[in-house]
Design a protein around this motif. Structure first.
Motif: not given
Length: 456
Positions: A108-122
């Motif tokens: 879950l922590r890893l998925l959260g980090q990936l989602l954080s990067l996706a949000w930052l890209r936007r």
């Protein structure tokens, strides 16, 4: 041992061996490409090794193939330890639950980090800097890269010397697909979070990728001394890059500068790779000879019960068989084994006219639910046809307690009562363990307290 737990022990054991070999033999070598291949191999091999059909580093027990070893029921010779394991805490299950919970949190922590990067890209906008497509951050932050994208802050564009160094370094990460290695290391860490070797290997992967990017940047024509000064002049006040991202970091700066000045490893030192990975894989996959015999050991009925007579009947998967066929079965294929011993009348009732006084009934995992197997189990009233649950002594009705007092005045209740429920019909009976002197024996009752049989 539970298959899942055995898998985890094997995988984590191999990670320890790979980490020890890397930090002991390879860490200071400048063959960064080979080190990258070694580390990726370590993580992938640890994942698939436990499933390989060959002798294991931690082989399964050869002479304990029966999941519910020697389940007690009518017709099966009782022993003190037959039912005791079901009454205690299953620590293997507890360990697996704790381990799985930790792994789930890390995933879950890893998925959260990936989602954080996706949000930052936007929140970024595309641009081209010195001919390189980049994404400009809306706020001050340290430069970093992830996947095929390089992220820069607006402030960095005003410092051309530093900008060139940053771009060359991040271009190397992008061009060599380093993000794949990082994601592999993070997944391995999530699944082997309790193993210190997994943390060490992840750190090794990240450090080695930085060394690769530094070398690639210097190969573009940058001055070595100026490059090192540029690393030292990176300002620590910027907002750190997101997790999982490549970026200029002070966490590994000391080691990076050390490796930049490390003399190139000689071709003679390539021999260390012939010791590291092959040695680890040989340790994991070897153990032939005695170890191989342990893993491929077959069932030896006489080993389980030395008093089995030579004329015993053997049934395999509900059909008549032979002692030789049972002995040659690989232990890993056995689902259950039942024994009827010293009961000639019951054996004649179940198997017809025979002089045999004992019978060994073996079921393999692949055929546990065959109609012939279930029919034989029910006809012989075997222990494998029941599910066993420890219950309190007070489930016994007064009629059963009165029978025990009348017929076994010198025996005492051990406190062990097991509810046996037939899998096919749901019919219930109770196993009561009594002790006469130091010798335990079992008495069987219906739920109404009617006596069924006893086994000593």
């Amino acid at each position: 041992m539970a298959p899942t737990l055995l898998y985890l022990l094997k995988a984590n054991g191999v990670l320890v061996l790979f980490a020890a070999a890397y930090y002991g033999l390879l860490r200071r070598l400048t063959f960064f490409g080979l080190n990258r291949a070694y580390l990726v191999l370590a993580l992938l091999f640890a994942a698939v090794y436990p499933a390989l059909p060959m002798p294991a580093l931690l082989p399964a027990e050869a002479l304990a193939p029966v999941p519910a070893a020697w389940q007690q029921a009518a017709g099966v010779r009782a022993s003190v330890g037959t039912l005791a394991p079901s009454a205690v805490i299953d620590w293997q299950l507890v360990g697996l639950v704790v381990y799985a919970a930790g792994a789930a949190l890390f995933v879950l922590r890893l998925l959260g980090q990936l989602l954080s990067l996706a949000w930052l890209r936007r929140t970024t906008r595309p641009a081209t800097v010195l001919g390189q497509p980049v994404r400009l951050l809306a706020r001050p932050a340290a430069p970093f890269s992830f996947g095929r994208a390089i992220y820069l802050s607006q402030e960095l564009l005003t410092n051309m010397d530093e900008l060139v160094v940053v771009l060359r370094h991040e271009q190397a990460h992008v061009r060599q697909w380093h993000t794949l290695d990082v994601l592999l290391a993070q997944v391995a860490l999530a699944l082997a979070w309790a193993n210190p070797a997994a943390w060490l290997l992840r750190r090794a992967v990240l450090d080695n990728l930085e060394y690769l990017a530094d070398r690639a940047a210097l190969q573009t024509g940058l001055d070595r001394r100026a490059y090192q000064y540029s690393l030292l002049h990176q300002q620590p006040g910027a907002v750190p890059a997101p997790a999982l991202a490549f970026h200029f970091s002070f966490l590994t700066l000391k080691n990076r500068i050390l490796m930049l000045n490390q003399p190139a490893s000689t071709t003679r030192q390539l021999g260390r790779y012939l010791l590291a990975a092959p040695l680890v894989m040989a340790l994991a996959l070897g153990y032939s000879g005695a170890r191989a015999q342990a893993v491929t050991a077959v069932v030896q009925p006489a080993t389980f019960h030395p008093n089995i007579p030579a004329n015993a009947l053997y049934y395999l998967d509900g059909q008549p068989s032979s002692e030789q066929a049972v002995r040659e079965l690989p232990a890993s294929t056995i689902y259950n084994m039942d024994i009827i011993q010293d009961e000639p009348a019951k054996i004649k009732q179940v198997f017809g006219n025979t002089t045999a006084t004992s019978a060994i009934i073996v079921t393999t995992q692949a055929n546990a639910n065959l109609p012939a197997v279930l029919a034989l189990v029910d006809k012989a009233d075997l222990g494998s046809g029941y599910s066993h649950t420890p219950v309190q002594v007070n489930v016994l009705v007064p009629k059963a307690l009165a029978y025990i007092t009348q017929h076994y005045p010198d025996a005492r209740l051990s406190g062990e009562v097991v509810e046996a429920k037939r899998k096919t019909t749901g019919a219930v009976k109770y196993h009561v363990q009594l002790v006469s002197g130091k010798r335990p024996f079992y008495v069987f009752f219906t739920p109404q307290g009617d006596f069924i049989s006893e086994h000593r």
